[in-house]
Design a protein around this motif. Structure first.
Motif, PDB file in Angstrom:
ATOM      1  N   VAL A  65       5.681  -2.114   5.230  1.00 28.09           N
ATOM      2  CA  VAL A  65       4.513  -2.607   4.501  1.00 28.09           C
ATOM      3  C   VAL A  65       4.795  -4.053   4.110  1.00 28.09           C
ATOM      4  O   VAL A  65       5.776  -4.338   3.421  1.00 28.09           O
ATOM      5  N   ILE A  66       3.941  -4.958   4.553  1.00 27.49           N
ATOM      6  CA  ILE A  66       4.077  -6.373   4.210  1.00 27.49           C
ATOM      7  C   ILE A  66       3.148  -6.661   3.037  1.00 27.49           C
ATOM      8  O   ILE A  66       1.932  -6.679   3.180  1.00 27.49           O
ATOM      9  N   GLY A  67       3.727  -6.845   1.863  1.00 30.54           N
ATOM     10  CA  GLY A  67       2.954  -7.091   0.655  1.00 30.54           C
ATOM     11  C   GLY A  67       3.131  -5.988  -0.361  1.00 30.54           C
ATOM     12  O   GLY A  67       2.878  -4.819  -0.071  1.00 30.54           O
ATOM     13  N   GLY A  68       3.576  -6.351  -1.558  1.00 34.01           N
ATOM     14  CA  GLY A  68       3.842  -5.370  -2.602  1.00 34.01           C
ATOM     15  C   GLY A  68       2.805  -5.351  -3.698  1.00 34.01           C
ATOM     16  O   GLY A  68       3.140  -5.094  -4.861  1.00 34.01           O
ATOM     17  N   GLY A  69       1.549  -5.616  -3.340  1.00 29.68           N
ATOM     18  CA  GLY A  69       0.465  -5.496  -4.303  1.00 29.68           C
ATOM     19  C   GLY A  69      -0.054  -4.069  -4.370  1.00 29.68           C
ATOM     20  O   GLY A  69       0.585  -3.127  -3.899  1.00 29.68           O
ATOM     21  N   ILE A  70      -1.246  -3.916  -4.909  1.00 25.60           N
ATOM     22  CA  ILE A  70      -1.783  -2.579  -5.132  1.00 25.60           C
ATOM     23  C   ILE A  70      -2.042  -1.857  -3.820  1.00 25.60           C
ATOM     24  O   ILE A  70      -1.680  -0.686  -3.654  1.00 25.60           O
ATOM     25  N   GLY A  71      -2.669  -2.525  -2.855  1.00 25.69           N
ATOM     26  CA  GLY A  71      -2.926  -1.888  -1.572  1.00 25.69           C
ATOM     27  C   GLY A  71      -1.656  -1.527  -0.835  1.00 25.69           C
ATOM     28  O   GLY A  71      -1.519  -0.419  -0.298  1.00 25.69           O
ATOM     29  N   GLY A  72      -0.701  -2.447  -0.819  1.00 34.17           N
ATOM     30  CA  GLY A  72       0.549  -2.194  -0.114  1.00 34.17           C
ATOM     31  C   GLY A  72       1.355  -1.072  -0.727  1.00 34.17           C
ATOM     32  O   GLY A  72       1.881  -0.195  -0.020  1.00 34.17           O
ATOM     33  N   LEU A  73       1.462  -1.059  -2.050  1.00 35.33           N
ATOM     34  CA  LEU A  73       2.243  -0.013  -2.715  1.00 35.33           C
ATOM     35  C   LEU A  73       1.557   1.351  -2.619  1.00 35.33           C
ATOM     36  O   LEU A  73       2.229   2.380  -2.498  1.00 35.33           O
ATOM     37  N   THR A  74       0.216   1.359  -2.673  1.00 38.38           N
ATOM     38  CA  THR A  74      -0.480   2.642  -2.506  1.00 38.38           C
ATOM     39  C   THR A  74      -0.255   3.187  -1.107  1.00 38.38           C
ATOM     40  O   THR A  74      -0.003   4.390  -0.924  1.00 38.38           O
ATOM     41  N   ALA A  75      -0.335   2.312  -0.101  1.00 36.91           N
ATOM     42  CA  ALA A  75      -0.072   2.750   1.271  1.00 36.91           C
ATOM     43  C   ALA A  75       1.352   3.262   1.414  1.00 36.91           C
ATOM     44  O   ALA A  75       1.601   4.298   2.046  1.00 36.91           O
ATOM     45  N   ALA A  76       2.300   2.551   0.820  1.00 37.40           N
ATOM     46  CA  ALA A  76       3.696   2.969   0.905  1.00 37.40           C
ATOM     47  C   ALA A  76       3.900   4.330   0.256  1.00 37.40           C
ATOM     48  O   ALA A  76       4.581   5.209   0.807  1.00 37.40           O
ATOM     49  N   ALA A  77       3.288   4.523  -0.933  1.00 41.60           N
ATOM     50  CA  ALA A  77       3.434   5.809  -1.630  1.00 41.60           C
ATOM     51  C   ALA A  77       2.788   6.941  -0.838  1.00 41.60           C
ATOM     52  O   ALA A  77       3.340   8.048  -0.750  1.00 41.60           O
ATOM     53  N   ALA A  78       1.616   6.681  -0.250  1.00 42.77           N
ATOM     54  CA  ALA A  78       0.927   7.721   0.513  1.00 42.77           C
ATOM     55  C   ALA A  78       1.700   8.073   1.783  1.00 42.77           C
ATOM     56  O   ALA A  78       1.807   9.252   2.152  1.00 42.77           O
ATOM     57  N   LEU A  79       2.250   7.076   2.451  1.00 44.19           N
ATOM     58  CA  LEU A  79       3.060   7.347   3.654  1.00 44.19           C
ATOM     59  C   LEU A  79       4.349   8.078   3.286  1.00 44.19           C
ATOM     60  O   LEU A  79       4.783   8.992   3.989  1.00 44.19           O
ATOM     61  N   HIS A  80       4.967   7.674   2.192  1.00 42.04           N
ATOM     62  CA  HIS A  80       6.181   8.352   1.726  1.00 42.04           C
ATOM     63  C   HIS A  80       5.888   9.820   1.435  1.00 42.04           C
ATOM     64  O   HIS A  80       6.703  10.705   1.768  1.00 42.04           O
ATOM     65  N   ARG A  81       4.752  10.122   0.853  1.00 38.75           N
ATOM     66  CA  ARG A  81       4.343  11.507   0.593  1.00 38.75           C
ATOM     67  C   ARG A  81       4.276  12.323   1.880  1.00 38.75           C
ATOM     68  O   ARG A  81       4.487  13.531   1.867  1.00 38.75           O
ATOM     69  N   ARG A  82       3.962  11.650   2.974  1.00 42.28           N
ATOM     70  CA  ARG A  82       3.824  12.333   4.263  1.00 42.28           C
ATOM     71  C   ARG A  82       5.123  12.340   5.052  1.00 42.28           C
ATOM     72  O   ARG A  82       5.139  12.668   6.241  1.00 42.28           O
ATOM     73  N   GLY A  83       6.219  11.961   4.429  1.00 39.16           N
ATOM     74  CA  GLY A  83       7.524  12.043   5.064  1.00 39.16           C
ATOM     75  C   GLY A  83       7.901  10.852   5.910  1.00 39.16           C
ATOM     76  O   GLY A  83       8.886  10.910   6.661  1.00 39.16           O
ATOM     77  N   VAL A  84       7.188   9.749   5.787  1.00 42.08           N
ATOM     78  CA  VAL A  84       7.490   8.542   6.551  1.00 42.08           C
ATOM     79  C   VAL A  84       8.505   7.698   5.781  1.00 42.08           C
ATOM     80  O   VAL A  84       8.397   7.532   4.559  1.00 42.08           O
ATOM     81  N   ARG A  85       9.508   7.177   6.476  1.00 41.78           N
ATOM     82  CA  ARG A  85      10.464   6.248   5.859  1.00 41.78           C
ATOM     83  C   ARG A  85       9.791   4.878   5.752  1.00 41.78           C
ATOM     84  O   ARG A  85       9.389   4.293   6.760  1.00 41.78           O
ATOM     85  N   VAL A  86       9.681   4.374   4.523  1.00 41.72           N
ATOM     86  CA  VAL A  86       8.890   3.174   4.259  1.00 41.72           C
ATOM     87  C   VAL A  86       9.759   2.073   3.675  1.00 41.72           C
ATOM     88  O   VAL A  86      10.604   2.324   2.806  1.00 41.72           O
ATOM     89  N   THR A  87       9.529   0.851   4.160  1.00 38.38           N
ATOM     90  CA  THR A  87      10.124  -0.340   3.565  1.00 38.38           C
ATOM     91  C   THR A  87       9.003  -1.295   3.189  1.00 38.38           C
ATOM     92  O   THR A  87       8.148  -1.620   4.024  1.00 38.38           O
ATOM     93  N   VAL A  88       8.981  -1.722   1.931  1.00 38.52           N
ATOM     94  CA  VAL A  88       7.993  -2.679   1.452  1.00 38.52           C
ATOM     95  C   VAL A  88       8.658  -4.048   1.360  1.00 38.52           C
ATOM     96  O   VAL A  88       9.702  -4.198   0.713  1.00 38.52           O
ATOM     97  N   LEU A  89       8.052  -5.034   1.998  1.00 41.21           N
ATOM     98  CA  LEU A  89       8.560  -6.404   1.992  1.00 41.21           C
ATOM     99  C   LEU A  89       7.624  -7.275   1.165  1.00 41.21           C
ATOM    100  O   LEU A  89       6.485  -7.520   1.558  1.00 41.21           O
ATOM    101  N   GLU A  90       8.101  -7.716   0.007  1.00 45.05           N
ATOM    102  CA  GLU A  90       7.298  -8.538  -0.895  1.00 45.05           C
ATOM    103  C   GLU A  90       7.876  -9.952  -0.956  1.00 45.05           C
ATOM    104  O   GLU A  90       9.064 -10.126  -1.220  1.00 45.05           O
ATOM    105  N   ARG A  91       7.051 -10.930  -0.690  1.00 48.29           N
ATOM    106  CA  ARG A  91       7.505 -12.325  -0.642  1.00 48.29           C
ATOM    107  C   ARG A  91       7.968 -12.840  -1.997  1.00 48.29           C
ATOM    108  O   ARG A  91       8.916 -13.620  -2.085  1.00 48.29           O
ATOM    109  N   ALA A  92       7.308 -12.421  -3.084  1.00 47.57           N
ATOM    110  CA  ALA A  92       7.668 -12.907  -4.413  1.00 47.57           C
ATOM    111  C   ALA A  92       9.018 -12.345  -4.852  1.00 47.57           C
ATOM    112  O   ALA A  92       9.527 -11.377  -4.287  1.00 47.57           O
ATOM    113  N   GLY A  93       9.553 -12.941  -5.898  1.00 48.12           N
ATOM    114  CA  GLY A  93      10.854 -12.517  -6.382  1.00 48.12           C
ATOM    115  C   GLY A  93      10.835 -11.229  -7.160  1.00 48.12           C
ATOM    116  O   GLY A  93      11.894 -10.661  -7.462  1.00 48.12           O
TER     117      GLY A  93
END
Length: 397
Positions: free
Chosen positions: A9-37
């Protein structure tokens, strides 16, 4: 449908984190890449309508967010002098839409979403770029993403990198991208002890203002005004707000008196006027502002990002189905947001008078008529079974 085992997931805002959480719920290994510190968002509050809350039910977060609702009693739409153009209530909205409208700080929502992910899933200060969108299918090639620490491969890349999305430009280089919407916005979140007010939005001539309570005792205020692109106050933005809104009804002067210059955020509004041909290409899917940035006049930008994320997790192995589910709906909502912006930021004096009288007449016909226009937006339901409690599922039915 292709198997999805690894997602970036490129972007750690609301859309990106929701997608990451939903994919994680489905058993997908997820990495979120956020440009900010850090994941601490630059922004203020976000309004979540029942459609987004049903989406959050899918990842087990809906009830926690509903508990943060602070709007109680009456509220509505006002004129700058204080006259009520329309009145509604939290109870009426909850009854009509099957759930409350919740206003909370973006940082609060981001914190709740991040807590649903494994501790090593989020990488900050990770500027990512799409190297290859890949070829879908179990026998196709994976997508490739470049990071400061090297290249990563994934079965799915979720581009949640915002309105000026670099991924969107790679996938659709011929698309014109976002354009200036013709107005700028200011946002403030501050304590306002001792000041009582009803939650409201106020429409003036080429200007709007809103003041709403947060659960933590603070107040969220926002303003918008027709202005040239890139314009800034000659002194500071609080002073600019005083010039534009200082003589409006209570509690507007109280908010401005309590705010410091550094409390005021100003951003020009940009939106995508020409819909993308699709919200996916190869193994890459766009969500949120990267796909369909819209004016904030319906309060649906973040809500639609949540809908995107939940729908994408459901259709992760078939991105054409994701586009089919999301592109028509978000295009229609974005166009409605543009129409509302033209209405509530109208500058013609006669037109403003006609508008205000029409709104007041509609409101007198009954609150249900005034709320009815939001039915098709708030009534959205996710395409998969909710993880929420049976009580919540029934109450939203």
């Amino acid at each position: 449908m292709a198997r999805i085992e690894r997602a970036i997931v490129i972007g750690g805002g609301i859309g990106g984190l929701t997608a990451a959480a939903a994919l994680h719920r489905r058993g997908v290994r997820v990495t979120v890449l956020e440009r900010a510190g850090s994941l601490e968002p630059v922004g203020a509050a976000i309004s979540l309508a029942p459609n987004a809350l049903r989406g959050l039910d899918v990842i087990g977060l809906g009830d926690d967010v509903r508990a943060l609702s602070a709007w109680q009693g009456d509220g509505g739409l006002r004129a700058p002098g204080g006259r009520w153009l329309s009145r509604t209530s939290a109870a009426a909205a909850t009854e009509r839409f099957g759930g409350p409208l919740v206003l909370l700080h973006r940082a609060t929502l981001v914190g709740h979403l991040a807590a649903l992910l494994p501790s090593d899933a989020v990488r900050t200060a990770a500027d990512a770029r799409l190297l290859d969108p890949g070829v879908p299918g179990d026998s196709g090639r994976p997508a490739r993403v470049g990071t400061p620490d090297g290249e990563l491969e994934a079965d799915l890349v979720v581009a949640a990198d915002g309105i000026h999305s670099a991924v969107r430009r790679v996938l659709f280089p011929g698309h014109p991208g976002p354009v200036y919407a013709g107005f700028t916005t200011w946002r403030v979140v501050i304590p306002l002890p001792g000041v009582e007010f009803a939650s409201h939005e106020t429409w003036g001539r080429g200007r709007i203002w809103g003041t709403h309570p947060l659960k933590d005792g603070r107040v969220y205020a926002y303003a918008a005004a027709v202005a040239p692109a890139g314009e800034h106050a000659p002194d500071d933005e609080r002073a600019e707000l005083l010039r534009l809104y200082g003589d409006w009804h209570t509690p507007v002067p109280d908010v401005l008196a309590a705010a410091r210059p550094e409390d005021v955020l100003r951003h020009d509004v940009h939106h995508i006027t020409e819909p993308l041909p699709a919200y996916h290409h190869g193994r890459v899917a766009l969500v949120g502002d990267a796909a369909h940035a819209m004016p904030p006049t319906l309060g649906q930008g973040g809500n639609q990002a949540i809908e995107d994320a939940i729908t994408l997790a459901h259709h992760a192995g078939d991105l054409s189905a994701y586009t089919a589910a999301r592109l028509p709906r978000t295009t229609g909502i974005a166009r409605r947001a543009v129409k509302v912006a033209r209405l509530n930021l109208m500058t013609n004096r006669v037109g403003v008078a006609v508008r205000d009288n029409a709104v007041a007449a509609l409101s007198k016909a009954g609150p249900a008529l005034f709320l009815r226009g939001f039915d098709s937006i708030a009534g959205w339901r996710p395409p998969q079974q909710s993880y929420a409690s049976q009580h919540t599922t029934q109450s939203n039915g």
